[in-house]
Every structure is written in C-alpha cells, then in structure tokens.
Design an enzyme around this catalytic site. Structure first.
Site, PDB file in Angstrom:
ATOM      1  N   TYR A   1     -12.186  -9.895   9.195  1.00 31.75           N
ATOM      2  CA  TYR A   1     -13.361 -10.714   8.881  1.00 31.75           C
ATOM      3  C   TYR A   1     -12.947 -12.162   8.683  1.00 31.75           C
ATOM      4  O   TYR A   1     -11.760 -12.484   8.668  1.00 31.75           O
ATOM      5  CB  TYR A   1     -14.102 -10.165   7.648  1.00 31.75           C
ATOM      6  CG  TYR A   1     -13.309 -10.210   6.376  1.00 31.75           C
ATOM      7  CD1 TYR A   1     -12.538  -9.131   5.997  1.00 31.75           C
ATOM      8  CD2 TYR A   1     -13.307 -11.340   5.563  1.00 31.75           C
ATOM      9  CE1 TYR A   1     -11.783  -9.157   4.844  1.00 31.75           C
ATOM     10  CE2 TYR A   1     -12.557 -11.382   4.393  1.00 31.75           C
ATOM     11  CZ  TYR A   1     -11.798 -10.288   4.047  1.00 31.75           C
ATOM     12  OH  TYR A   1     -11.047 -10.332   2.896  1.00 31.75           O
TER      13      TYR A   1
ATOM     14  N   LYS B   1       0.808  -1.225   0.000  1.00 34.20           N
ATOM     15  CA  LYS B   1       0.000   0.000   0.000  1.00 34.20           C
ATOM     16  C   LYS B   1       0.844   1.279   0.000  1.00 34.20           C
ATOM     17  O   LYS B   1       0.436   2.284  -0.572  1.00 34.20           O
ATOM     18  CB  LYS B   1      -0.956  -0.007   1.195  1.00 34.20           C
ATOM     19  CG  LYS B   1      -2.081  -1.032   1.056  1.00 34.20           C
ATOM     20  CD  LYS B   1      -3.076  -0.895   2.185  1.00 34.20           C
ATOM     21  CE  LYS B   1      -4.265  -1.812   1.970  1.00 34.20           C
ATOM     22  NZ  LYS B   1      -5.362  -1.533   2.913  1.00 34.20           N
TER      23      LYS B   1
ATOM     24  N   GLY C   1      -1.420   0.355  10.583  1.00 32.00           N
ATOM     25  CA  GLY C   1      -1.859   0.792   9.262  1.00 32.00           C
ATOM     26  C   GLY C   1      -3.376   0.903   9.153  1.00 32.00           C
ATOM     27  O   GLY C   1      -3.905   1.901   8.668  1.00 32.00           O
TER      28      GLY C   1
HETATM   29  P1  ATR Z   1      -2.421  -3.440  10.411  1.00 29.66           P
HETATM   30  O1  ATR Z   1      -1.909  -2.999   9.074  1.00 29.66           O
HETATM   31  O2  ATR Z   1      -3.324  -4.643  10.346  1.00 29.66           O
HETATM   32  O3  ATR Z   1      -3.002  -2.309  11.195  1.00 29.66           O
HETATM   33  P2  ATR Z   1      -0.011  -3.205  11.970  1.00 29.66           P
HETATM   34  O4  ATR Z   1       0.277  -1.916  11.284  1.00 29.66           O
HETATM   35  O5  ATR Z   1       1.106  -4.175  12.201  1.00 29.66           O
HETATM   36  O6  ATR Z   1      -1.124  -4.019  11.199  1.00 29.66           O
HETATM   37  O7  ATR Z   1      -0.702  -2.859  13.384  1.00 29.66           O
HETATM   38  C1  ATR Z   1      -1.044  -3.857  14.298  1.00 29.66           C
HETATM   39  C2  ATR Z   1      -1.760  -3.247  15.507  1.00 29.66           C
HETATM   40  O8  ATR Z   1      -2.052  -4.309  16.428  1.00 29.66           O
HETATM   41  C3  ATR Z   1      -0.932  -2.213  16.273  1.00 29.66           C
HETATM   42  O9  ATR Z   1      -1.794  -1.258  16.844  1.00 29.66           O
HETATM   43  C4  ATR Z   1      -0.293  -3.085  17.354  1.00 29.66           C
HETATM   44  O10 ATR Z   1       0.109  -2.411  18.531  1.00 29.66           O
HETATM   45  P3  ATR Z   1       1.610  -1.789  18.649  1.00 29.66           P
HETATM   46  O11 ATR Z   1       1.559  -0.496  17.894  1.00 29.66           O
HETATM   47  O12 ATR Z   1       1.833  -1.638  20.097  1.00 29.66           O
HETATM   48  O13 ATR Z   1       2.525  -2.810  18.007  1.00 29.66           O
HETATM   49  C5  ATR Z   1      -1.450  -4.002  17.690  1.00 29.66           C
HETATM   50  N1  ATR Z   1      -0.973  -5.204  18.371  1.00 29.66           N
HETATM   51  C6  ATR Z   1      -0.125  -6.118  17.887  1.00 29.66           C
HETATM   52  N2  ATR Z   1       0.120  -7.054  18.826  1.00 29.66           N
HETATM   53  C7  ATR Z   1      -0.596  -6.711  19.947  1.00 29.66           C
HETATM   54  C8  ATR Z   1      -0.779  -7.281  21.252  1.00 29.66           C
HETATM   55  N3  ATR Z   1      -0.180  -8.407  21.618  1.00 29.66           N
HETATM   56  N4  ATR Z   1      -1.595  -6.654  22.115  1.00 29.66           N
HETATM   57  C9  ATR Z   1      -2.197  -5.516  21.766  1.00 29.66           C
HETATM   58  N5  ATR Z   1      -2.076  -4.913  20.549  1.00 29.66           N
HETATM   59  C10 ATR Z   1      -1.289  -5.517  19.637  1.00 29.66           C
END
Ligand code: ATR
Length: 275
Positions: free
Chosen positions: A220, A71, A136
């Site tokens: 989903y 993206k 993202g």
């Molecule tokens: P996407 O494109 O699907 O949004 P991403 O950019 O990797 O994927 O973001 C993942 C989100 O899930 C982030 O908000 C992440 O929190 P951090 O910014 O602290 O990494 C959150 N996330 C990932 N693992 C997590 C966990 N174990 N508990 C809570 N939030 C989590």
C-alpha cells in the site's frame, strides 16, 4: 519489573518502523472504546531478537505486533503458537499470558476478510485465483486460500520456491513460472500480487483485458501505485493492501481486548492519513 501505571502497554516492533500505521490504527480504536491502554512504536535493532522479544513480556507489555524482520523470531519467543502461525512459520501478533507470549498470525484471515470485502457477493466459491509470489507475504495468502473452495494457481520467478510452498501449505494448488504470466492472468477471476514491487516486475507485466476482474496488491501507499494504475487502465478493479493492514490489525485488537473494532472507520482514517 512491573509497570506502575495502570495504562496497559501495547506496540509494534520492527526495523525499520517509522512508517508504520499500526499505532494510528490501534490508538484510534483504543480511544474509541475508552480502553485504558496505549499502543507504541518500538524500533528494535538487535542481533538477539528472540531474547529481546521475550524480555518485552517481562516488562509487562500486554501485546505486540511484529513486522519485518522479526516475524520468525516472534514464534521462537513464544510459549504457545496458534495453528495458523505454526503452519505459515511466522507470527505478527503476540499476546501476553501468565506463562509467556502466545503467538498468532492475523495476516492470513486479515487478507481473506479484505479480499471478501472487495467482492459484491462476498463469495469465493469456485473462483480461479492467481497468486503471484512465493515469499513471506505469499505464504499467509496461500495458506488461507488453500482452505477456501477455490482453484488456486501460484506463480513465482523461482519455481522451486513455489513448489516448496505448495507442498507445505497448499497441496491442491498448481504452480507455474512467470513466463506465461499474461495467459495465467487471463485465466484467473482474481489476481493477487504478493511480490516486492521494487523488483521491477511492474515494467515487464503485460495486463490482459480485466473486464472488471479484481487485481489485489498486498502493498500500500506509493509502492503499488504504478502497477495499480496499469491494471486499472487495462480494465481491472484494483485494491491495495491498506484494507488488509486494517483487517489484520482488527484481529489483533480482538485477541487483546475481546471486542470487534470498527474496521471501516479505521480504514477511512488511514486513507486520509496516507493519501
Ligand atoms: P515478502 O516478505 O514481502 O513476501 P520476500 O519473502 O523477499 O518478501 O518475497 C519477495 C517475492 O517477490 C518473492 O516471490 C520473489 O520471487 P523469488 O522467490 O523468485 O525471489 C518476488 N520477486 C522479487 N524480485 C522479483 C523480480 N524481479 N521479478 C519477479 N518477482 C520478484
């Protein structure tokens, strides 16, 4: 190189891409409207994504949807970028123009349309909304909610990330860590989960009584089933990200073909396909 056929080429690029429902949705509308086009799935595995995306336009591809992990590259490959895509920093839709790709982001308004369709009075005015996540997917949600008359709180495991997101995209929003999630959820009219569920948040989350309030998860299929079950058992109205997928696709279809497609029919078709 010009294609010989007069059937216009569209498609989605990503890695992985096998599970994408986008071809089903777009070809459903293309067929319904008798448009001379076909929408394909392109598994793009590359280290030169920007150049490869530019090249697809030279092969006469008329429009592309772009999913993970390309993206950001979609913006770099474009000669013109919509204000929404520019602000969010990623594009999910490309349209061919004589100069090159025009890049847009239909996730933001697609999310808003899906959210509104869950509300009986279709009105967000004054609602307290809790957004969980600052990755993202959360960026598009934060951007579009910041333009509505709502009281937005964004919480994330990494607080510095949510603070950056608020500065860039939603200056009026409040931030918090995940440590007070149950209370933050209790103070909200609507909760939007934009975290990746594989992360294990599901087990730790303690749902307060929902009393019919909306819990909207952006993912989903199988992924959000467990968290949505938990939410539902605590009395929350639940919605997964399938409707958002169809709504963002509808906006891409409009951009490419200049007509509004039947969202409800495509949503039902997708439900039957994945459930
Ligand atoms: P996407 O494109 O699907 O949004 P991403 O950019 O990797 O994927 O973001 C993942 C989100 O899930 C982030 O908000 C992440 O929190 P951090 O910014 O602290 O990494 C959150 N996330 C990932 N693992 C997590 C966990 N174990 N508990 C809570 N939030 C989590």
């Amino acid at each position: 190189m010009k294609e010989i056929s007069n059937i216009k080429a569209f498609g989605v690029i990503g890695d992985p891409i096998a599970q994408s429902l986008s071809p089903d949705i777009h070809n459903f509308w293309i067929k319904k409207s008798n448009i001379s086009a076909y929408y394909n799935k392109f598994h793009l595995q590359t280290k030169c994504a920007t150049e490869d995306i530019k090249a697809l336009q030279r092969f006469d591809v008329q429009g592309l949807n772009v999913t993970m992990p390309y993206k950001e590259y979609a913006i770099r490959a474009a000669v013109n970028v919509s204000e929404t895509a520019e602000k969010i920093g990623v594009a999910n839709t490309l349209k061919s123009t004589p100069l090159g790709w025009y890049a847009d982001n239909t996730d933001a308004v697609g999310f808003l349309n899906a959210l509104l369709s869950c509300l009986e009075n279709k009105d967000l005015t004054g609602k307290a909304i809790l957004l969980i996540g600052a990755g993202g997917a959360a960026r598009a949600v934060a951007y579009i909610l910041s333009k509505q008359n709502v009281d937005l709180t964004i919480v994330n495991r990494t607080v510095s990330k949510v603070d950056d997101l608020i500065t860039e995209l939603a200056p009026a929003a409040k931030s918090n860590s995940l440590s007070d999630l149950t209370n933050d959820m209790d103070a909200a009219d609507i909760v939007v989960n934009a975290t990746s569920l594989k992360a294990g948040l599901v087990d730790s989350i303690e749902f307060p009584d929902g009393n019919g309030r909306l819990f909207f998860d952006l993912s989903y299929g199988k992924a959000p089933e467990e968290i949505l079950r938990k939410a539902s058992q605590s009395g929350w109205q639940t919605e997964d990200g399938l409707r958002m997928l169809v709504e963002q696709a509808a906006l891409s279809h409009e951009l490419w073909h200049g007509e509004t497609p039947d969202v409800e029919a495509a949503y039902q078709m997708c439900q039957e396909k994945i459930r």
